[in-house]
Design an enzyme around this catalytic site. Structure first.
Site, short mmCIF file in Angstrom:
data_model
loop_
_atom_site.label_atom_id
_atom_site.label_comp_id
_atom_site.label_asym_id
_atom_site.label_seq_id
_atom_site.Cartn_x
_atom_site.Cartn_y
_atom_site.Cartn_z
N ARG A 60 0.86 -1.18 0.00
CA ARG A 60 0.00 0.00 0.00
C ARG A 60 0.90 1.24 0.00
NH1 ARG A 60 -3.52 -2.73 -1.46
NH2 ARG A 60 -5.41 -3.32 -0.38
N HIS A 77 -1.57 1.06 -9.41
CA HIS A 77 -2.24 0.07 -8.56
C HIS A 77 -2.93 -1.02 -9.40
CE1 HIS A 77 -4.02 -0.49 -4.27
NE2 HIS A 77 -3.97 -1.66 -4.91
C1 GLV Z 1 -5.54 -4.71 -4.07
O1 GLV Z 1 -4.77 -3.87 -3.78
C2 GLV Z 1 -6.12 -5.64 -3.15
O2 GLV Z 1 -6.02 -5.43 -1.92
O3 GLV Z 1 -6.70 -6.63 -3.60
#
Ligand code: GLV
Length: 310
Positions: free
Chosen positions: A225, A273
């Site tokens: 993250r 992401h």
């Molecule tokens: C993506 O970041 C997830 O947590 O699946």
């Protein structure tokens, strides 16, 4: 009372789950947000980041699913203790995470950020190649995803160390655990991959002190993250050369402001992401398995330990 799952998310997944989930969990109805009907009939919620005030309106809630692997984006503290919070780690997501780590390790191992920067300025500047056996890779986090990452990277021929909060044992991986072990692990990390859950303990785990402990010229991959990384400290470590390059799939915030220096840093590769996404059918199977386990009185796969935060 027949179970009713409220789905918040893309129409493609919602409609597919409306067909698939009742086949996997007999008696289950799926409703698509915002058409939830009588809130008192909702027993299950599946969402990524639901509105903060949603849970308080659902008196008969039994289970909440994060449709991804993380739960840090969900207001878990807004959930009464009796509601089971479950994260979705399905096989497709694990494969994609291991593939992204492979992409990152090979790109950093073979100096891709440097060559991309050189290409932009018209420079033909070959570098010596380091043997894979001499490039030590560390994976922070050895859960389902971190474990698969470590195993896949080791299979490529890199020496791999894995670090986790609790002891783990993975064939072919030098597994270490606990805060006390971390400095020695960092000292042998030529490529450091973060695949940890984001919790108060792991926030900014990639910080100035961490970078100082790495071998000079190490590379960093953050696929956990954005909150794991102190971005200012990374920029400083890139500036001094302590960190040679980074590949980041996550940032804080997402997206970064348009003028943020990480966007255009010549030794940073940024992806939006996208390392892994829960497969729609795989996610439905994971949710169904958890509902059925809960119904049978056993621990649902993916149940979050609220005190640990993952
Ligand atoms: C993506 O970041 C997830 O947590 O699946």
């Amino acid at each position: 009372m027949n179970p009713v799952l409220l789905h918040l998310g893309t129409p493609a997944r919602g409609e597919r789950w409306q067909t698939l989930l009742p086949r996997l969990v007999p008696g289950l109805t799926v409703r698509l947000w915002p058409d939830m009907g009588d809130p008192a009939t909702i027993t299950h919620v599946a969402a990524w980041a639901p509105p903060d005030d949603l849970f308080a309106t659902l008196p008969n809630l039994a289970m909440v699913f994060s449709v991804g692997a993380g739960v840090d984006q969900l207001r878990a503290d807004a959930l009464p203790d009796h509601v089971a919070l479950v994260r979705t780690v399905e096989p497709g997501l694990i494969v994609e995470m291991a593939d992204y780590a492979t992409l990152a390790v090979l790109a950093l191992h073979r100096d891709l950020p440097r060559y991309l920067a050189a290409q932009r300025t018209g420079q033909w500047a070959p570098q010596p190649v380091t043997a894979k056996g001499a490039r030590r890779v560390t994976v922070l986090g050895l859960g389902a995803m971190g474990g698969a990452i470590a195993t896949q990277i080791a299979a490529l021929g890199f020496p791999v160390t894995g670090w986790s909060r609790r002891p783990r044992d993975l064939p072919g991986i030098d597994c270490r655990h606990g805060a006390d072990a971390l400095p020695n692990v960092l000292a042998i990390s030529d490529i450091l991959i973060c695949a940890l859950p984001l919790t108060p303990e792991t926030r900014h785990i990639l910080n100035a002190a961490t970078f100082a402990l790495l071998p000079r010229g190490a590379a960093v991959v953050n696929m956990g993250r954005g909150g794991h990384l102190d971005q200012v400290a990374l920029l400083a470590a890139l500036e001094t050369g302590q960190v040679a390059a980074a590949m980041l799939d996550v940032t804080d915030p997402e997206p970064l402001p348009p003028d943020h220096p990480l966007w255009r840093h010549p030794r940073v590769v940024l992806t939006p992401h996208v390392a892994a996404e829960t497969d729609i059918d795989g996610g439905a199977r994971a949710v169904a398995a958890a509902i059925l386990a809960h119904r049978a009185g056993s621990v649902p796969p993916g149940l979050v330990d609220r005190s640990a935060g993952y």
